[in-house]
Design an enzyme around this catalytic site. Structure first.
Site: not given
Length: 210
Positions: A150-152, A155
């Site tokens: 998700g956020c990794i 990013s």
């Protein structure tokens, strides 16, 4: 011609190594209490990832490398949550004031560490992160945090898109299941970043102390 073996399929096509930069920053993405509390549906059993990230943080601070933490915080009415909040039900735990959005045991931002609060997966989307890194003269980022798929991943793609050499520290990232964790590490390493081990990241950081 399609090759069934995954590594063989990608060999010679993707996976170019680009190496570390010379002026890195360490990003610690969304290490929030909900991922560590077994009573919370966000719980992911990612204690080892946090322990790894904390060791990298020690090495980064010793080398004078900027450390930036992110968390997810929504207005109490979730008015700023948009379609992400609508789609991902566990984000309700990140409404302002919810204890599941607090820092987990063992992680508190130091006075000289920047905290960036975000509402969407990427640490860069809708935040000042890219501008801050550029102003600091940073040319590369080391990514740690949650969750890998998700956020990794979000990013990572944005870090690369903003022109930063990107390394994802596999030991210091976690997900709720090994399958999306491994698949996303593989894909990020193929196209967007170098996926490295904690030991390699720490060894690199130690060279910056000399």
């Amino acid at each position: 011609m399609m090759v069934d073996d995954l590594a063989a399929n990608y060999a010679g096509v993707y996976g170019t190594r680009i190496g570390f930069g010379t002026r890195p920053a360490l990003l610690m993405i969304d290490f929030c209490q909900g991922y560590f509390d077994p009573t919370c549906d966000l719980y992911s059993g990612v204690e080892d990832a946090l322990a790894s990230a904390l060791r990298v943080r020690v090495a980064a601070r010793a080398a004078g490398v900027p450390v930036i933490l992110t968390n997810v915080v929504y207005h109490p009415t979730a008015i700023d949550g948009g379609r992400f909040f609508e789609k991902a039900a566990p984000l309700r735990h990140f409404l302002a004031g919810n204890p599941m959005g607090a820092w987990p045991e063992g992680l508190l931002p130091e006075a000289d560490e920047l905290v960036i609060s975000k509402q969407y997966p990427s640490a860069f989307f809708g935040t000042s992160l890219a501008s801050t890194l550029t102003a600091l003269g940073v040319d590369s980022v080391l990514l740690t945090g949650l969750t890998t798929s998700g956020c990794i991943r979000a990013s990572c793609v944005d870090a690369m898109s903003h022109g930063f050499r990107t390394a994802v520290i596999s030991d210091a990232c976690g997900d709720r299941h090994v399958a999306p964790h491994d698949a996303n590490l593989f894909d990020m390493n193929a196209k967007y970043a170098d996926v490295v081990r904690e030991a390699d990241a720490v060894a690199f950081l130690e060279t910056l102390r000399r």
